[in-house]
Design a protein around this motif. Sequence first.
Motif, PDB file in Angstrom:
ATOM      1  N   THR A 188     -35.140  22.557 -41.962  1.00  0.00           N
ATOM      2  CA  THR A 188     -34.229  23.400 -40.948  1.00  0.00           C
ATOM      3  C   THR A 188     -33.364  22.257 -40.076  1.00  0.00           C
ATOM      4  O   THR A 188     -34.301  21.675 -39.272  1.00  0.00           O
ATOM      5  CB  THR A 188     -35.219  24.244 -39.929  1.00  0.00           C
ATOM      6  OG1 THR A 188     -35.931  25.122 -40.619  1.00  0.00           O
ATOM      7  CG2 THR A 188     -34.110  24.893 -39.095  1.00  0.00           C
ATOM      8  N   HIS A 210     -33.233  37.731 -36.102  1.00  0.00           N
ATOM      9  CA  HIS A 210     -34.312  36.952 -35.473  1.00  0.00           C
ATOM     10  C   HIS A 210     -33.944  35.834 -34.397  1.00  0.00           C
ATOM     11  O   HIS A 210     -34.385  35.456 -33.405  1.00  0.00           O
ATOM     12  CB  HIS A 210     -35.245  36.539 -36.503  1.00  0.00           C
ATOM     13  CG  HIS A 210     -36.570  35.839 -36.110  1.00  0.00           C
ATOM     14  ND1 HIS A 210     -37.623  36.190 -35.694  1.00  0.00           N
ATOM     15  CD2 HIS A 210     -36.528  34.227 -35.944  1.00  0.00           C
ATOM     16  CE1 HIS A 210     -38.311  35.196 -35.482  1.00  0.00           C
ATOM     17  NE2 HIS A 210     -37.797  34.087 -35.438  1.00  0.00           N
ATOM     18  N   THR A 217     -34.344  35.662 -30.403  1.00  0.00           N
ATOM     19  CA  THR A 217     -35.108  34.214 -30.266  1.00  0.00           C
ATOM     20  C   THR A 217     -34.374  33.470 -28.959  1.00  0.00           C
ATOM     21  O   THR A 217     -34.763  32.747 -28.296  1.00  0.00           O
ATOM     22  CB  THR A 217     -35.622  33.337 -31.438  1.00  0.00           C
ATOM     23  OG1 THR A 217     -36.319  34.187 -32.191  1.00  0.00           O
ATOM     24  CG2 THR A 217     -36.451  32.295 -30.760  1.00  0.00           C
ATOM     25  N   SER A 264     -38.570  29.261 -36.635  1.00  0.00           N
ATOM     26  CA  SER A 264     -39.573  30.242 -36.413  1.00  0.00           C
ATOM     27  C   SER A 264     -39.296  31.282 -37.084  1.00  0.00           C
ATOM     28  O   SER A 264     -40.230  32.288 -37.131  1.00  0.00           O
ATOM     29  CB  SER A 264     -39.558  30.636 -34.981  1.00  0.00           C
ATOM     30  OG  SER A 264     -38.497  31.195 -34.395  1.00  0.00           O
ATOM     31  N   PRO A 276     -40.182  33.789 -39.735  1.00  0.00           N
ATOM     32  CA  PRO A 276     -41.418  33.863 -41.010  1.00  0.00           C
ATOM     33  C   PRO A 276     -40.706  33.674 -42.324  1.00  0.00           C
ATOM     34  O   PRO A 276     -39.686  34.283 -42.624  1.00  0.00           O
ATOM     35  CB  PRO A 276     -42.004  35.068 -40.692  1.00  0.00           C
ATOM     36  CG  PRO A 276     -41.701  35.578 -39.225  1.00  0.00           C
ATOM     37  CD  PRO A 276     -40.047  34.999 -38.879  1.00  0.00           C
ATOM     38  N   ALA A 283     -34.966  25.741 -32.974  1.00  0.00           N
ATOM     39  CA  ALA A 283     -36.527  26.433 -33.053  1.00  0.00           C
ATOM     40  C   ALA A 283     -36.329  27.533 -33.445  1.00  0.00           C
ATOM     41  O   ALA A 283     -37.267  28.275 -33.839  1.00  0.00           O
ATOM     42  CB  ALA A 283     -36.949  26.170 -31.402  1.00  0.00           C
ATOM     43  N   ALA A 284     -35.418  28.473 -32.921  1.00  0.00           N
ATOM     44  CA  ALA A 284     -35.326  29.894 -33.360  1.00  0.00           C
ATOM     45  C   ALA A 284     -35.146  30.038 -34.966  1.00  0.00           C
ATOM     46  O   ALA A 284     -35.813  30.767 -35.653  1.00  0.00           O
ATOM     47  CB  ALA A 284     -33.967  30.517 -32.485  1.00  0.00           C
TER      48      ALA A 284
END
Length: 516
Positions: free
Chosen positions: A414, A489, A493, A474, A476, A470-471
């Motif tokens: 990422t 998502h 976030t 995270s 899934p 970070a979003a």
Amino acid sequence: MLDIPLRVRVHVDALIAAQNDMGVCDAIERNAPAGKPAAMSAPHLPKVAGIEPTVPTPAHTAPPMPGLSASAPPPGAVIQDRLAGWVSDLTTLHELTERLARTASLDDALHELLRAGAALVGARRGMVVLEPAPGSWRADCFEPDHGPALTKGLGLTHAELGHIETVPRDATAYGRIMDGRLPDGRPGPGGLPEAVADPDLLAETTLDPRHRDVAVRLGYAASYTQPLASEAAGTLGAAVWMYDEPAAPVERQRHLVGLYMRYATEHLARLLELEHARVTVTTVAEELLPSRLPRVPGVQLAARHHTGPHGGGDWYDALPLPEGALGLAVGSVSGSGPSALAAMGRLRASLRAYAVMEGEDPVAVLSDLELLLRLTEPARTATALFAYAEPARRKIVLAGAGHTPPLVLGGRRTEFVETSLSAPLGMLACWEAPSVELSPEPGETVLLYTDGLLRRTGDPMDRAFARLHAAAASVPKSLRYDPAVIADHVLRTVLPEGLDEACGGEDVVLLAARFD
């Protein structure tokens, strides 16, 4: 001339205000000191909305002590008491209208209106129904899901409001007011409607049976309905306050709430105008963007766009190109409002033409776009990012002009794409920057976005970038197969309070491309 004791003082400005608003001279002549002065000392209304209503006047007073003869009040004392009451009322009205003027949204204004009106008339519960005239521009301000009317309650749950709405419209005072009818149902004479007091609903023999059932179920025995109407705005709706016991506001309370509601009508009309402008800008912005994303083998697309309250110039685009290629673009035009939207539409259309002619060279596309912007709109700047993608080869060539770098999300990484620093379009005499080549792995998603997403966080830019990273990390792994789920998502976030509650008013654009 009245001999007024020196110990009694009246503020000159307050006296003048009371004279202008209430007709003090006539009132003085009409209320010469004679009779029972105790009636003049009733408690005044609370000065702040939300406080309990007025305390009722005691049913009896203590008898005078033996040996003391009741003496007449000093000359002018009754007038001074009455003036003090008027000044207190004007102060209350001033404070309540100031609180209403500070509201910036329709929902907050309606809530403040209900609280203030409940304090003025001495009620505990109430509701307001906003229903502009059919065919007027105000009727277009409401969301289609809500229909032509908007109802808001104070001390009433959604279920209780639903019970009230089951009462036939012509059986309610607010329905007759908005239909321009008299309390008995006959057509009104025209002009502004008047308030309706129902001091004892259950004792009325002509009360609609359904209305009686609802009143018994909800536990209210009286109501006072005040129209939301003025000569300039017309009739926008009505407010209803409900009493647990048979009651009705006195003349003084009716006068105050009438003045307040006339001011509230003008304030709500202004908020409706702003809401109408916001809806119009949002509609235009949505129409200027792609109505649907293209289907290109080897890639899945999803886009999220939210127009700010002032209407910015953020945009995105995805267009199929020859030989199975795909052009992806995001950008932002400086400024806000209709002019920025128009410039955004022209810029996006021009980029589409350049992409079809020379899309395999993103630097050439942005160079042509910069030249067009500098010649046609020299006072405006813009940021843009254009990517030429070949899904079959899983290859992307992109170039950016002052734009935020893309973010690659995959099973093993990422990370932001390293792009060269370059000025926005329209800032330099000749723009040019090297392109960057990217090879996404199968199952990886490339996120293109505008800086409005970062500014909406309210954080410094370095922290906003970290929050976005970070979003994305995270998400899934079980959800990374769908770019639409990934985009939702990330937005939830990065902006956990939602787009409407986030800081700032910038547009937000997020374009996700997942490569098979």
